[in-house]
Structure formats: C-alpha cells, structure tokens
Scaffold this active site. Structure first.
Site, short mmCIF file in Angstrom:
data_model
loop_
_atom_site.label_atom_id
_atom_site.label_comp_id
_atom_site.label_asym_id
_atom_site.label_seq_id
_atom_site.Cartn_x
_atom_site.Cartn_y
_atom_site.Cartn_z
N ARG A 1 0.84 -1.20 0.00
CA ARG A 1 0.00 0.00 0.00
C ARG A 1 0.88 1.26 0.00
NH1 ARG A 1 -1.23 4.12 -0.44
NH2 ARG A 1 -3.03 5.33 0.18
N ILE B 1 -1.29 7.83 8.32
CA ILE B 1 -2.36 6.84 8.48
C ILE B 1 -2.05 5.62 7.61
CG2 ILE B 1 -4.85 6.46 8.57
CD1 ILE B 1 -5.25 9.48 8.43
N PRO B 2 -1.02 4.85 7.98
CA PRO B 2 -0.77 3.63 7.21
C PRO B 2 -1.97 2.69 7.33
CG PRO B 2 0.64 3.73 9.15
CD PRO B 2 -0.11 5.00 9.09
N HIS B 3 -2.31 2.04 6.22
CA HIS B 3 -3.48 1.16 6.24
C HIS B 3 -3.36 0.12 5.14
CE1 HIS B 3 -4.36 4.53 3.53
NE2 HIS B 3 -5.08 3.68 2.82
N ALA B 4 -4.09 -0.96 5.32
CA ALA B 4 -4.12 -2.01 4.31
C ALA B 4 -5.36 -2.87 4.49
CB ALA B 4 -2.88 -2.88 4.40
#
Length: 151
Positions: A53, A67-70
């Site tokens: 991502r 805001i790291p997200h996956a």
C-alpha cells in the site's frame, strides 16, 4: 462512525521506538496481535500488504499525521492502532515534515468502504491543532482515549 469504535487501549503505544518508515510499520502492525485482529502466523502477510500500500503512495499526510493502512486477508476484523513518536519519523509526508502521530488501520480484504470512512474521520483530526498537540504530548494511553472520545 467514531475513531473509538475501532481503537482500544492495548493498541495504543506512546513512544514508538523505531526510527524508520519500515520499522514503524512493523512495530505498529504488531499491536494488532492484541484483540485477535491478526494472528502471529499471518503477521508477515499483513506487513507485506502494508508495504505494498505504501508503494502506491505514502500514507504520511500533513500536520504530523500518518495513516498507514491495508486491506488484507490476514486481518480478521477492522481495527485501529495508534502510536506516537515525540521527535517524529520521516514518513514521506505531503508537507515534507516528520510524522509524530500514527494511526494504522487494519481491514479485512472484503471490506467495502468502511475503512475509507475511518480514514476520513482520522483525517479530520488535522483541523484541530490544539488536539494534535495534546495527542503528541500525551504520556498515557488513557489520556489519548479521553481526548479522542471528546473529539
């Protein structure tokens, strides 16, 4: 939708110790071992999805927030983790500044738009400079919870 619907005290870490983007991703991902969100045997897959991502575009926003997200098959249910770094970490932010507040979203692969709604809700924090400063300077996870509950 409220941030606190997805965050719990055991997934808040004040004073993350890692000093690189990849290190922060790994340190924060491990917070999802709490609450039966990601099993330890699936952690590598979740980390791979987080890193994939990040390759699309950085999740480092501005105003010290990342805001790291996956979305990942390794994730059992949508959840949020939060961490702070007093001096900040280089996270390829839009404004060129370091990130001090990290909100990581773990979402199951089949999640529709719910994770995007949560992402938008977290992004609203950047409108409140006073709140950001209080979150950055909090020294207890309970203090962070109280601040976010009021938000």
């Amino acid at each position: 939708m409220k941030i606190m619907d997805y965050l719990s005290e055991d997934r808040i870490k004040i004073g993350l110790t890692e000093k690189t983007k990849s290190g922060i991703l790994e340190e924060m991902a491990k917070l999802f071992l709490n609450g039966d969100i990601v099993d330890s045997e699936n952690m590598d897959e979740f980390l791979k999805d987080l890193n994939e991502r990040e390759k699309l575009s950085s999740t480092g926003l501005q105003d010290g927030i990342a805001i790291p997200h996956a979305k990942s098959p390794a994730v059992k249910k949508m959840a949020l983790a939060m961490g702070t770094v007093k001096d900040g970490v280089e996270f390829d932010c839009m404004d060129g500044e370091v990130s001090k507040l990290f909100f990581m979203i773990a979402a199951p692969e089949n999640t529709k738009g719910e994770h995007l709604d949560l992402l938008a809700e977290i992004s609203k924090l950047s409108y409140d400079e006073d709140l950001l400063e209080k979150l950055e300077n909090a020294d207890k996870s309970l203090e962070i919870i109280k601040l976010l509950e009021k938000f």
